[in-house]
Write a protein that holds these residues in place. Sequence first.
Motif, mmCIF file in Angstrom:
data_model
loop_
_atom_site.group_PDB
_atom_site.id
_atom_site.type_symbol
_atom_site.label_atom_id
_atom_site.label_comp_id
_atom_site.label_asym_id
_atom_site.label_seq_id
_atom_site.Cartn_x
_atom_site.Cartn_y
_atom_site.Cartn_z
ATOM 1 N N CYS A 86 0.825 -1.229 0.000
ATOM 2 C CA CYS A 86 0.000 0.000 0.000
ATOM 3 C C CYS A 86 0.852 1.269 0.000
ATOM 4 N N THR A 119 7.315 3.595 1.649
ATOM 5 C CA THR A 119 7.605 4.755 0.807
ATOM 6 C C THR A 119 7.233 6.049 1.535
ATOM 7 N N ARG A 129 6.862 -3.529 -7.769
ATOM 8 C CA ARG A 129 7.964 -3.403 -6.810
ATOM 9 C C ARG A 129 9.092 -4.358 -7.189
#
Length: 187
Positions: free
Chosen positions: A13, A17, A136
């Motif tokens: 989610c 980051t 990712r």
Amino acid sequence: MGKAILFSAPSGCGKTTIIKELMQYFDCFDFSISATSRKPRGEEVNGKDYYFLSHEEFLQRVKNDEFLEWEEVYQGTCYGTLKSEIDRIWNEGKVIVFDVDVNGGKNIKRYCGDDALSIFVMPPSLQVLEQRLRSRGTDSEEAIVKRLARSAEELAQAPAFDRTIVNDDLQHAVEATRNVIERVLTA
Ligand code: ADP
Ligand code: 5GP
């Protein structure tokens, strides 16, 4: 007891980051380095991103009562918050930042009460979450499937958190989170 900000959400989610951006902005933050029995992923460094332990070492520390909370987040893979991390960060007079799964988030909130602000990071949709996990590029197909299988159930628990931030545009999400945290820290 000091203050804490805790982030929970299904994997992918954007917690890591968002936390990385916020750590550059708030000097008073220190990240609670969790222990895990999974292997390092991508550029992760032992003692910075996680304390990477073998499954046996992890269970030994559970036996020694070293964890504030721990979960077998995915079958055969454990994660936990070490009591020593909390002591270390609060002894420095800093605000602890946690990145934990939804159950861990609820347990830590129960422990810290009003001293913790709990934030749920929501993806714009399940489809976008899946895309992000895949792009990712750090998880095997098996790990991605395990992560997605948990996510719908975890998303349903968002109302248990103090605030929900939708992570659609990253800069908007970071700014919204920063505003919420500033209001709480200066209250
Ligand atoms: P988590 O820590 O919750 O598992 P990550 O921070 O690792 O999630 O983010 C998962 C992937 O999605 C990463 O590749 C990251 O670069 C990407 N990502 C995070 N936020 C956004 C965003 N707002 N828009 C597009 N991609 C994002
Ligand atoms: P990842 O493998 O993607 O780093 O993390 C997988 C999940 O485990 C994420 O939801 C992350 O927040 C959670 N997690 C990481 N550390 C801890 C912890 O100390 N306790 C708990 N309960 N969950 C954690």
